[in-house]
Write a protein that holds these residues in place. Structure first.
Motif, PDB file in Angstrom:
ATOM      1  N   GLU A   1       0.814  -1.224   0.000  1.00 17.84           N
ATOM      2  CA  GLU A   1       0.000   0.000   0.000  1.00 17.84           C
ATOM      3  C   GLU A   1       0.845   1.270   0.000  1.00 17.84           C
ATOM      4  O   GLU A   1       0.498   2.262  -0.626  1.00 17.84           O
ATOM      5  N   ASP A   2       1.983   1.218   0.720  1.00 18.50           N
ATOM      6  CA  ASP A   2       2.829   2.416   0.778  1.00 18.50           C
ATOM      7  C   ASP A   2       3.740   2.550  -0.454  1.00 18.50           C
ATOM      8  O   ASP A   2       4.624   3.401  -0.504  1.00 18.50           O
ATOM      9  N   GLY A   3       3.513   1.689  -1.441  1.00 20.95           N
ATOM     10  CA  GLY A   3       4.289   1.779  -2.684  1.00 20.95           C
ATOM     11  C   GLY A   3       5.594   0.996  -2.648  1.00 20.95           C
ATOM     12  O   GLY A   3       6.259   0.852  -3.668  1.00 20.95           O
ATOM     13  N   SER A   4       5.979   0.482  -1.478  1.00 20.43           N
ATOM     14  CA  SER A   4       7.249  -0.249  -1.390  1.00 20.43           C
ATOM     15  C   SER A   4       7.070  -1.685  -1.914  1.00 20.43           C
ATOM     16  O   SER A   4       5.941  -2.174  -2.049  1.00 20.43           O
ATOM     17  N   THR A   5       8.186  -2.310  -2.218  1.00 22.88           N
ATOM     18  CA  THR A   5       8.146  -3.723  -2.624  1.00 22.88           C
ATOM     19  C   THR A   5       9.212  -4.479  -1.846  1.00 22.88           C
ATOM     20  O   THR A   5      10.208  -3.888  -1.413  1.00 22.88           O
ATOM     21  N   PRO A   6       9.021  -5.797  -1.676  1.00 21.44           N
ATOM     22  CA  PRO A   6      10.114  -6.581  -1.101  1.00 21.44           C
ATOM     23  C   PRO A   6      11.251  -6.686  -2.112  1.00 21.44           C
ATOM     24  O   PRO A   6      11.096  -6.250  -3.256  1.00 21.44           O
ATOM     25  N   THR A   7      12.369  -7.261  -1.710  1.00 21.05           N
ATOM     26  CA  THR A   7      13.375  -7.643  -2.699  1.00 21.05           C
ATOM     27  C   THR A   7      12.746  -8.756  -3.533  1.00 21.05           C
ATOM     28  O   THR A   7      12.256  -9.741  -2.981  1.00 21.05           O
ATOM     29  N   ILE A   8      12.726  -8.573  -4.854  1.00 16.36           N
ATOM     30  CA  ILE A   8      12.055  -9.558  -5.711  1.00 16.36           C
ATOM     31  C   ILE A   8      13.082 -10.267  -6.591  1.00 16.36           C
ATOM     32  O   ILE A   8      13.846  -9.619  -7.322  1.00 16.36           O
ATOM     33  N   ALA A   9      13.077 -11.587  -6.490  1.00 11.41           N
ATOM     34  CA  ALA A   9      13.925 -12.395  -7.369  1.00 11.41           C
ATOM     35  C   ALA A   9      13.015 -13.207  -8.278  1.00 11.41           C
ATOM     36  O   ALA A   9      12.091 -13.875  -7.798  1.00 11.41           O
ATOM     37  N   VAL A  10      13.261 -13.145  -9.579  1.00 11.01           N
ATOM     38  CA  VAL A  10      12.541 -14.002 -10.515  1.00 11.01           C
ATOM     39  C   VAL A  10      13.487 -15.128 -10.912  1.00 11.01           C
ATOM     40  O   VAL A  10      14.576 -14.882 -11.447  1.00 11.01           O
ATOM     41  N   ALA A  11      13.077 -16.345 -10.585  1.00 11.89           N
ATOM     42  CA  ALA A  11      13.891 -17.526 -10.896  1.00 11.89           C
ATOM     43  C   ALA A  11      13.114 -18.401 -11.883  1.00 11.89           C
ATOM     44  O   ALA A  11      12.009 -18.047 -12.290  1.00 11.89           O
ATOM     45  N   GLY A  12      13.691 -19.531 -12.258  1.00 11.93           N
ATOM     46  CA  GLY A  12      12.970 -20.482 -13.099  1.00 11.93           C
ATOM     47  C   GLY A  12      13.082 -20.181 -14.576  1.00 11.93           C
ATOM     48  O   GLY A  12      13.929 -19.413 -15.034  1.00 11.93           O
ATOM     49  N   CYS A  13      12.170 -20.778 -15.348  1.00 15.49           N
ATOM     50  CA  CYS A  13      12.324 -20.812 -16.803  1.00 15.49           C
ATOM     51  C   CYS A  13      11.966 -19.493 -17.477  1.00 15.49           C
ATOM     52  O   CYS A  13      12.501 -19.193 -18.546  1.00 15.49           O
ATOM     53  N   VAL A  14      11.056 -18.682 -16.894  1.00 19.16           N
ATOM     54  CA  VAL A  14      10.794 -17.366 -17.494  1.00 19.16           C
ATOM     55  C   VAL A  14      12.051 -16.514 -17.356  1.00 19.16           C
ATOM     56  O   VAL A  14      12.432 -15.780 -18.271  1.00 19.16           O
ATOM     57  N   ALA A  15      12.712 -16.626 -16.212  1.00 21.79           N
ATOM     58  CA  ALA A  15      13.958 -15.882 -16.000  1.00 21.79           C
ATOM     59  C   ALA A  15      14.967 -16.258 -17.086  1.00 21.79           C
ATOM     60  O   ALA A  15      15.589 -15.384 -17.701  1.00 21.79           O
ATOM     61  N   GLN A  16      15.096 -17.562 -17.341  1.00 12.05           N
ATOM     62  CA  GLN A  16      16.068 -18.015 -18.339  1.00 12.05           C
ATOM     63  C   GLN A  16      15.701 -17.496 -19.725  1.00 12.05           C
ATOM     64  O   GLN A  16      16.560 -17.058 -20.485  1.00 12.05           O
ATOM     65  N   ALA A  17      14.409 -17.542 -20.051  1.00 11.45           N
ATOM     66  CA  ALA A  17      13.979 -17.205 -21.408  1.00 11.45           C
ATOM     67  C   ALA A  17      13.977 -15.695 -21.642  1.00 11.45           C
ATOM     68  O   ALA A  17      14.289 -15.239 -22.728  1.00 11.45           O
ATOM     69  N   GLU A  18      13.589 -14.923 -20.652  1.00  8.65           N
ATOM     70  CA  GLU A  18      13.407 -13.485 -20.888  1.00  8.65           C
ATOM     71  C   GLU A  18      14.542 -12.639 -20.346  1.00  8.65           C
ATOM     72  O   GLU A  18      14.723 -11.496 -20.758  1.00  8.65           O
ATOM     73  N   GLY A  19      15.278 -13.177 -19.393  1.00 10.16           N
ATOM     74  CA  GLY A  19      16.481 -12.522 -18.904  1.00 10.16           C
ATOM     75  C   GLY A  19      16.260 -11.088 -18.464  1.00 10.16           C
ATOM     76  O   GLY A  19      15.287 -10.759 -17.781  1.00 10.16           O
ATOM     77  N   ALA A  20      17.181 -10.210 -18.911  1.00  9.74           N
ATOM     78  CA  ALA A  20      17.178  -8.815 -18.464  1.00  9.74           C
ATOM     79  C   ALA A  20      15.877  -8.096 -18.839  1.00  9.74           C
ATOM     80  O   ALA A  20      15.501  -7.109 -18.210  1.00  9.74           O
ATOM     81  N   GLU A  21      15.186  -8.612 -19.847  1.00 13.89           N
ATOM     82  CA  GLU A  21      13.920  -8.015 -20.286  1.00 13.89           C
ATOM     83  C   GLU A  21      12.930  -7.918 -19.107  1.00 13.89           C
ATOM     84  O   GLU A  21      12.152  -6.963 -19.011  1.00 13.89           O
ATOM     85  N   ILE A  22      12.988  -8.888 -18.198  1.00 15.27           N
ATOM     86  CA  ILE A  22      12.061  -8.888 -17.055  1.00 15.27           C
ATOM     87  C   ILE A  22      12.288  -7.644 -16.206  1.00 15.27           C
ATOM     88  O   ILE A  22      11.351  -6.953 -15.825  1.00 15.27           O
ATOM     89  N   ALA A  23      13.553  -7.354 -15.917  1.00 19.03           N
ATOM     90  CA  ALA A  23      13.864  -6.206 -15.060  1.00 19.03           C
ATOM     91  C   ALA A  23      13.536  -4.886 -15.764  1.00 19.03           C
ATOM     92  O   ALA A  23      13.247  -3.891 -15.121  1.00 19.03           O
ATOM     93  N   ARG A  24      13.594  -4.906 -17.108  1.00 19.48           N
ATOM     94  CA  ARG A  24      13.206  -3.701 -17.852  1.00 19.48           C
ATOM     95  C   ARG A  24      11.695  -3.508 -17.793  1.00 19.48           C
ATOM     96  O   ARG A  24      11.195  -2.428 -17.512  1.00 19.48           O
ATOM     97  N   ARG A  25      10.962  -4.624 -18.028  1.00 17.83           N
ATOM     98  CA  ARG A  25       9.498  -4.527 -18.066  1.00 17.83           C
ATOM     99  C   ARG A  25       8.918  -4.330 -16.659  1.00 17.83           C
ATOM    100  O   ARG A  25       7.904  -3.679 -16.482  1.00 17.83           O
TER     101      ARG A  25
END
Ligand code: 5AD
Ligand code: SF4
Length: 450
Positions: free
Chosen positions: A77-101
């Protein structure tokens, strides 16, 4: 351990959310164990965790898109987020694109690099976008901490990863890489640790689990059947299962093991995907309808009560109504105890994505519905055929009602039973008394089942 490692701050909490296949569930458990070793505590609720790992699945488009809505939901609600790690096969396939999007993503880590997660998190905490999509030659398994004592009586054990089959619709060979088999000694050691921690059933996992090969402790070349036979000698281990298999890797030895190894449960998940040789060829499955049915016949000869499970894709490019009806035919010929069925999902980068004659969504919906109606009928019939049978359950969890427990039959059915004095982890003899489409009822048996 780096100087700013999270061990210095033991109050930090984590939550790992795994999507998709059982191999992801296994990876998720290993990540959780590793974070535990680093001083993180499991969060009571994912929403409050300091670190959230989304362990993603890329197999179908919907599964992959879900990641972005999940990332969005992590915003507080306050706009903050936890530290977010994306693992697994989407991470492998999309790579840096995830952090951009999704700029709130701090870490992107592929399925072959997650042993480096603590370091990546430390880098993220220094304000970097930490991305690791390496598929190192040395396996991640050696770098992971030993298995923690589990609280559950069943466990997954990944024995093989990756796939060299290159079915034309499938992303796995790209996201999980080439087939590798984990060494025999490592697997026996991991199995022993699980058994010492109370595990009574182990499911051996691999994208192509029956392609596993290795050398036993005497240096002899063995296949999955050899590994199963060795594991069956471990006291305390009561049940062995394995998934997922390719029809072409069902060796004579593995088929024979189904008739000879008591601890190997009578269940085989053997995807066929489609029932038309023309479509199987376009899928590059490298087996035919006939060769699949022959395998099923031989497995049934070795173990007559075996439950057969499968995967199906409807609406592969070019699939005609006649091709689809051939899929219904192979379902009738095989008679499945359960199955998973999917609409074809176009995956960028796979050969099928650019094939002509992509099938209309409405046609796919209609075919999926007809296929699922038949598969559901078979599942119900299989379950009903076990009513009246005496069998053995491994009790896995509590049921909804007081004193009720849910266990698995040898055929992987969920069975409810109420009996005083029983606990999770017990093996108990029952008689099946009722069958629904997804679960069965049973009463305790006084005399033991052979
Ligand atoms: N579209 C639909 N289903 C797929 N599967 C794999 N790739 C696709 C795809 N592109 C299914 C197969 C496989 C299961 C794990 O997922 O049936 O066996
Ligand atoms: Fe994908 Fe085919 Fe390999 Fe299974 S065998 S993981 S469907 S490429």
């Amino acid at each position: 351990m780096t100087s700013d490692s999270p061990a210095k701050n033991p109050a930090k909490t984590f939550h790992v959310k795994s999507f998709g296949c059982q191999m992801n569930v296994y990876d998720g458990e290993r990540m959780a164990e590793m974070l535990g070793m680093q001083g993180y505590l499991p969060a009571a609720d994912g929403a409050d965790a300091d670190l959230v790992v989304l362990n993603t699945c890329h197999i179908r488009e919907k599964a992959a898109e879900k990641v972005y809505s999940d990332i969005g939901r992590l915003k507080r609600e306050d706009g903050s987020t936890p530290t977010i790690a994306v693992a697994g096969c989407v991470a492998q396939a999309e790579g840096a694109e995830i952090a951009r999007r999704a700029p709130s993503v701090d870490v992107v880590v592929g399925p072959q690099a997650y042993h480096r997660l603590p370091d990546l998190i430390a880098r993220a905490e220094r304000g970097e976008k930490a991305i690791d999509l390496d598929m190192p030659l040395e396996s991640k398994f050696g770098a992971l901490p030993k298995r923690a004592d589990g609280q559950r009586p069943t466990a997954f054990l990944t024995v093989q990863e990756g796939c060299d089959k290159f079915c034309t619709y499938c992303v796995v060979p790209y996201t999980r890489g080439a087939e590798i088999s984990r060494p025999f000694a490592d697997l026996i050691a991991e199995a022993r640790a699980l058994i010492a921690g109370g595990v009574r059933e182990i499911t051996l996992l691999g994208q192509n689990v029956n392609a596993w090969d290795g050398e036993d402790d005497k240096g002899r070349a063995i296949g999955l059947d050899g590994l199963i036979r060795e594991l069956a000698r471990e006291d305390g281990l009561e049940r062995i299962r394995y998934t997922t298999s390719h029809p072409n890797d069902m060796t004579d030895g593995l088929i024979a093991a189904h008739g000879e190894v008591d601890k190997l449960m009578p269940f085989l998940h053997l995807p066929v995907q489609a029932g038309s040789d023309r479509i199987l060829a376009a899928m590059n499955r490298s087996h035919s309808v006939d060769s699949y049915l022959r395998v099923i016949e031989r497995v049934r000869a070795a173990r007559p009560d075996i439950a057969i499970s499968g995967d199906f894709i409807v609406g592969f490019p070019g699939e005609s109504e006649t091709d689809f009806e051939a899929t219904l035919d192979i379902v009738r010929a095989t008679n499945y105890a359960m199955a998973y069925s999917f609409k074809y999902s176009r995956r960028p980068g796979t050969p099928a994505a650019t094939m002509d004659e992509q099938i209309d969504e409405a046609v796919m919906n209609d075919r999926l519905q007809r296929l699922q109606a038949l598969l559901n009928q078979q599942q119900q019939a299989f379950n009903e055929a076990t009513v009246g049978r005496a069998t053995r359950l491994l009790l896995e969890r509590k049921g909804k009602h007081d004193g009720q427990l849910i266990g698995k039959s040898p055929w992987l059915q969920s069975v409810h039973v109420t009996a005083p004095g029983l606990a999770i982890g017990d093996m108990t003899d029952v008689r099946i008394t009722s069958a629904g489409p997804n679960s069965l009822g049973a009463e305790p048996l006084m005399e033991a089942v052979a």
